[in-house]
Motif scaffolding. Structure first.
Motif, PDB file in Angstrom:
ATOM      1  N   LEU A   1       0.829  -1.202   0.000  1.00 45.13           N
ATOM      2  CA  LEU A   1       0.000   0.000   0.000  1.00 45.13           C
ATOM      3  C   LEU A   1       0.865   1.253   0.000  1.00 45.13           C
ATOM      4  O   LEU A   1       0.489   2.268  -0.586  1.00 45.13           O
ATOM      5  CB  LEU A   1      -0.946  -0.002   1.208  1.00 45.13           C
TER       6      LEU A   1
ATOM      7  N   PHE B   1     -10.353   3.239   1.066  1.00 45.76           N
ATOM      8  CA  PHE B   1     -10.502   4.614   1.542  1.00 45.76           C
ATOM      9  C   PHE B   1      -9.588   5.552   0.762  1.00 45.76           C
ATOM     10  O   PHE B   1     -10.017   6.607   0.290  1.00 45.76           O
ATOM     11  CB  PHE B   1     -10.184   4.701   3.029  1.00 45.76           C
ATOM     12  N   LEU B   2      -8.324   5.140   0.629  1.00 42.34           N
ATOM     13  CA  LEU B   2      -7.375   5.993  -0.076  1.00 42.34           C
ATOM     14  C   LEU B   2      -7.811   6.190  -1.519  1.00 42.34           C
ATOM     15  O   LEU B   2      -7.724   7.278  -2.076  1.00 42.34           O
ATOM     16  CB  LEU B   2      -5.968   5.375  -0.036  1.00 42.34           C
ATOM     17  N   PHE B   3      -8.300   5.114  -2.130  1.00 39.50           N
ATOM     18  CA  PHE B   3      -8.718   5.164  -3.521  1.00 39.50           C
ATOM     19  C   PHE B   3      -9.923   6.072  -3.690  1.00 39.50           C
ATOM     20  O   PHE B   3      -9.956   6.939  -4.559  1.00 39.50           O
ATOM     21  CB  PHE B   3      -9.047   3.749  -3.999  1.00 39.50           C
TER      22      PHE B   3
ATOM     23  N   LEU C   1     -13.710  -5.602   7.570  1.00 41.18           N
ATOM     24  CA  LEU C   1     -13.006  -4.337   7.391  1.00 41.18           C
ATOM     25  C   LEU C   1     -11.921  -4.159   8.420  1.00 41.18           C
ATOM     26  O   LEU C   1     -11.607  -5.049   9.176  1.00 41.18           O
ATOM     27  CB  LEU C   1     -14.006  -3.205   7.548  1.00 41.18           C
TER      28      LEU C   1
ATOM     29  N   TYR D   1      -4.171   1.284  -7.329  1.00 37.77           N
ATOM     30  CA  TYR D   1      -5.033   0.613  -6.359  1.00 37.77           C
ATOM     31  C   TYR D   1      -5.655  -0.672  -6.900  1.00 37.77           C
ATOM     32  O   TYR D   1      -5.692  -1.677  -6.188  1.00 37.77           O
ATOM     33  CB  TYR D   1      -6.087   1.575  -5.800  1.00 37.77           C
TER      34      TYR D   1
ATOM     35  N   ASP E   1      -9.395  -3.317   2.658  1.00 33.87           N
ATOM     36  CA  ASP E   1      -9.824  -2.195   3.487  1.00 33.87           C
ATOM     37  C   ASP E   1      -9.320  -0.792   3.169  1.00 33.87           C
ATOM     38  O   ASP E   1      -9.962  -0.054   2.422  1.00 33.87           O
ATOM     39  CB  ASP E   1      -9.496  -2.562   4.926  1.00 33.87           C
ATOM     40  N   ILE E   2      -8.157  -0.387   3.744  1.00 35.27           N
ATOM     41  CA  ILE E   2      -7.842   1.035   3.614  1.00 35.27           C
ATOM     42  C   ILE E   2      -7.532   1.439   2.197  1.00 35.27           C
ATOM     43  O   ILE E   2      -7.673   2.609   1.862  1.00 35.27           O
ATOM     44  CB  ILE E   2      -6.656   1.527   4.478  1.00 35.27           C
ATOM     45  N   ALA E   3      -7.105   0.481   1.378  1.00 37.58           N
ATOM     46  CA  ALA E   3      -6.875   0.806  -0.017  1.00 37.58           C
ATOM     47  C   ALA E   3      -8.126   1.467  -0.569  1.00 37.58           C
ATOM     48  O   ALA E   3      -8.064   2.418  -1.354  1.00 37.58           O
ATOM     49  CB  ALA E   3      -6.559  -0.456  -0.800  1.00 37.58           C
TER      50      ALA E   3
END
Lengths: 268, 293
Positions: free
Chosen positions: A206, B85-87, A266, A223, B81-83
Motif C-alpha cells: 500500500l 478509503f485511499l482510492f 473491514l 489501487y 480495506d484502507i486501499a
C-alpha cells in the motif's frame, strides 16, 4: 528500459536491494506492478509471523478466558478486551511511541521502533486477542459428549487436552480463524501509515501504491493492482486453510464438514 | 483561558497544567472528538440507507438492478480495506470535478489528464479556488463521509439482505393469503420483522465503524489522531509558551482509553436493545425471555 530490467531493479526494492531511487516520472505499468508486488513481501512477512506467534498466544488466551482461576480468567479477558475494543490504527501509533520512549531508557529496545519488529509485535498481540476470542467461543461449544467420552476412557489433564479438547476446539474454530487470517493480512497494510517509518522508502504494497497515486494523481491504476495482489493472496490463504480444514475434519462424514463461509471484514 | 495564564513559564504544577490543557490548540483537539462523533452520527444512517438500497436492489426481480446490487456488495467487500478509503477519496474528487467540467466548460479542448496532472477548468474546481477555508474543510469532511457510507453500506447491505431472507416464510405466506401485493408484504411484514435478525450483524458493523474512525486522519481530515500527533510532539521554548518533551505516548493513551470506553458503552447499549427487540419474537431468545418473565 525493458520490463525484465525493471523487475531486476525493483523486484526486491522493498528489502533494500536493487535500484536505490524510486522511479520519478514516466511511470510504466511494469514499474507499478513490480514495485507494488515487491511491497507485498512485507505484507506476507508481517502476516505469516504474526499468525504463527499469535496462534500460540491465542490458545493460551482462549484457555485462560475459560479458566476456573479468577485471576487468570480476568487477565485474559482484559487482554482480549483491550486489543479488540480499540482500533488497530491507534494501537500502532501507541506502540510506536511507547517503543520510542523505551528506547531512551534501554538500548535493548533499539530495534523495536523499526517496523520489522515493532509493528510485528503490535500485530502479534492484536491477532492473538481476536483469535483468543474465537478459540474461547469454540471451547464453549465443544460437545459435552466428546468430553464425557474422554472422561470415560480415563483421559485426564494434558492427554485429554491434547487428544480431545484441542483438536475439537481447532476444528470448530477453523472457519472463523480463516476469516481472521484473511483480514490480518489486510490489516498489515496499515503498518506504514501509522508512525512506523518506511526507512529508505522500503515500504509495503500500500505504501508503494499510494506513492504512485500521489505522483501520478491517478488512483485508477495502482489501487486496482494492489487489489489484484490481495485477491490473489486471499485465494492462497483460502487454499491453505481449506486443506487444513479438510485435515481437521477427516474423521467426519463428508456432509458434516462445516462449510468454509467467507466473510470479508473491514479494518479493526 | 484563565486569567492567571498570562505568563505560562512562571506557572507550576496544576496551575500550569490547567493552562496548558486549555490552549486554543487543545480546544481544537477536544472539538475533534466532536468531529469523530459527527462522522459516526452522519455515516451510520447514511451507510444504513446505502445498505437498504443495496439489499433491495439485490432482491429485486429486475435483473440488471439485481446484478448491480449484488455486484456492489461483492466488490466493496472483496477489496482490501484502507486501499478502498485511499482510492475513493481521490476517485470521488476527480469524478465530481470531471462531471462539473463537462457541464461548465463544454468547449474545453485540452485533455484532462496531462501526464501526472489532472486539469479541469477553473469554474469546475471543487471547491472553487477562491472559496473560504471552511468550505474546503466541509468538502473534505463530506468526501470522507461519502467514502465511509459507500464502504460500510456494502457491509450493511449484506447484513440486511440476509435479515430479509431470515424472516420466517410463514409470515410472508400469511400476508400473501390476505391478498397483500408484494410491495405491501415487503413494507408491512418483511421490513418490521427483519430488524431482530439484522441487529447482531449491524451491531458488529457499528463496532467496526467506531474502530475505523481514526482512518479519517488518512483521508486528510484534522481529526483526533492529527491533533494528538501535533500536540504531543516535542515543543521547544522558541515556538511555544508551553515547552515539553515528546508526549505523544500520553496523547495516544487518551485516544486508546476513549475508544475502549466508547466500544464498551456501545456494547452495553446494543445488548439492551437486542433484549428489547427480541421481546415477543418467535425466536429461541424470545422464548427464553418469555419463560423467565
Amino acid at each position: 528500459m525493458s520490463c525484465l530490467q525493471t523487475i531486476q531493479d525493483y523486484g526486491l526494492r522493498a528489502l533494500g536491494y536493487g535500484e536505490r531511487l524510486l522511479p520519478r516520472d514516466g511511470f510504466t505499468l511494469c514499474e507499478q506492478v513490480t514495485l507494488i508486488g515487491s511491497g507485498m513481501i512485507w505484507n506476507i512477512y508481517f502476516g505469516v509471523f504474526a499468525l504463527a506467534f499469535g496462534f500460540l498466544l491465542a490458545t493460551a488466551l482462549g484457555l485462560g478466558k475459560a479458566s476456573q482461576n479468577r485471576f487468570v480468567r480476568k487477565s485474559a479477558s482484559w487482554f482480549i478486551f483491550l486489543f479488540r475494543g480499540s482500533p488497530l490504527f491507534i494501537q500502532f501509533f501507541f506502540g510506536y511511541f511507547l517503543f520510542l520512549s523505551l528506547k531512551q531508557y534501554a538500548p535493548l529496545f533499539d530495534n523495536f521502533s523499526a517496523a520489522w519488529l515493532g509493528a510485528l509485535i503490535v500485530l502479534f498481540l492484536n491477532t492473538a486477542a481476536y483469535t483468543g476470542e474465537i478459540f474461547y467461543g469454540a471451547l464453549q461449544s465443544i460437545p459435552k459428549g466428546d468430553v464425557e467420552a474422554a472422561d470415560a476412557y480415563g483421559l485426564t489433564g494434558w492427554s485429554r487436552f491434547r487428544r480431545v479438547i484441542w483438536p475439537t476446539m481447532l476444528r470448530l474454530a477453523w472457519p472463523a480463524y480463516t476469516n481472521e487470517a484473511i483480514f490480518l493480512f489486510h490489516a498489515t497494510t496499515l503498518v506504514f501509515f501509522s508512525g512506523f517509518p518506511a526507512r529508505q522508502q522500503r515500504g509495503d504494497a500500500l505504501y508503494y501504491a499510494s506513492y504512485f497515486a500521489d505522483k501520478t494523481f491517478n488512483p485508477f491504476i495502482p489501487y486496482p493492482i494492489l487489489a489484484g495482489y490481495f485477491i490473489l493472496l486471499t485465494l492462497v490463504i483460502i487454499t491453505i486453510f481449506g486443506a487444513v480444514n479438510r485435515h481437521l475434519n477427516r474423521h467426519l462424514p463428508r456432509t458434516d464438514t462445516p462449510k468454509m463461509r467467507l466473510r470479508f471484514n473491514l479494518i479493526r | 483561558m484563565f486569567e492567571y495564564c498570562v505568563d505560562p513559564p512562571s506557572l507550576e504544577g496544576l496551575a500550569w497544567l490547567s493552562c496548558y490543557l486549555t490552549t486554543g490548540k487543545h480546544m481544537a483537539f477536544y472539538s475533534a472528538f466532536g468531529t469523530v462523533l459527527l462522522l459516526l452520527a452522519i455515516t451510520a444512517p447514511a451507510a444504513l440507507a446505502f445498505g437498504f438500497g443495496g439489499a433491495m436492489a439485490a432482491r429485486t426481480r429486475i435483473a440488471p438492478l439485481r446484478w448491480l446490487g449484488k455486484g456492489y456488495i461483492a466488490v466493496v467487500r472483496g477489496v482490501p480495506d484502507i486501499a478502498f478509503f485511499l482510492f475513493f477519496v481521490i476517485a470521488l474528487d476527480q469524478g465530481l470535478e470531471y462531471l462539473r467540467h463537462k457541464v461548465k466548460c463544454p468547449d474545453w479542448q485540452e485533455p484532462i489528464r496531462q501526464g501526472s496532472d489532472f486539469i479541469v477548468c477553473q469554474a469546475a474546481k471543487i471547491p472553487l479556488g477562491n472559496s473560504p477555508q471552511w468550505v474546503h474543510e466541509v468538502y473534505g469532511f463530506s468526501l470522507a463521509v461519502l467514502t465511509f457510507a459507500i464502504v460500510f453500506g456494502a457491509f450493511a447491505a449484506n447484513v440486511l439482505y440476509g435479515a430479509m431472507r431470515a424472516v420466517p416464510r410463514g409470515q410472508i405466506e400469511t400476508a400473501e393469503a390476505y391478498g397483500m401485493t408484494p410491495r405491501q408484504t415487503f413494507w408491512r411484514i418483511t421490513v418490521p420483522q427483519m430488524w431482530v435478525f439484522a441487529l447482531p450483524g449491524l451491531s458488529n458493523l457499528w463496532m467496526v465503524l467506531i474502530k475505523a474512525t481514526p482512518l479519517l486522519f488518512l483521508l486528510g481530515v484534522e481529526d483526533i489522531v492529527y491533533w494528538a500527533r501535533d500536540l504531543g510532539s516535542a515543543k521547544t521554548p522558541r515556538f511555544t509558551e508551553y515547552p515539553h518533551g515528546d508526549w505523544r505516548i500520553y496523547y495516544f493513551l487518551v485516544l486508546l482509553v476513549f475508544y475502549l470506553a466508547f466500544t464498551r458503552v456501545s456494547e452495553v447499549v446494543l445488548d439492551r436493545l437486542m433484549a428489547r427487540l427480541t421481546r415477543g419474537q418467535a425466536t429461541t431468545a424470545g422464548e427464553a425471555q418469555r419463560k423467565t418473565a
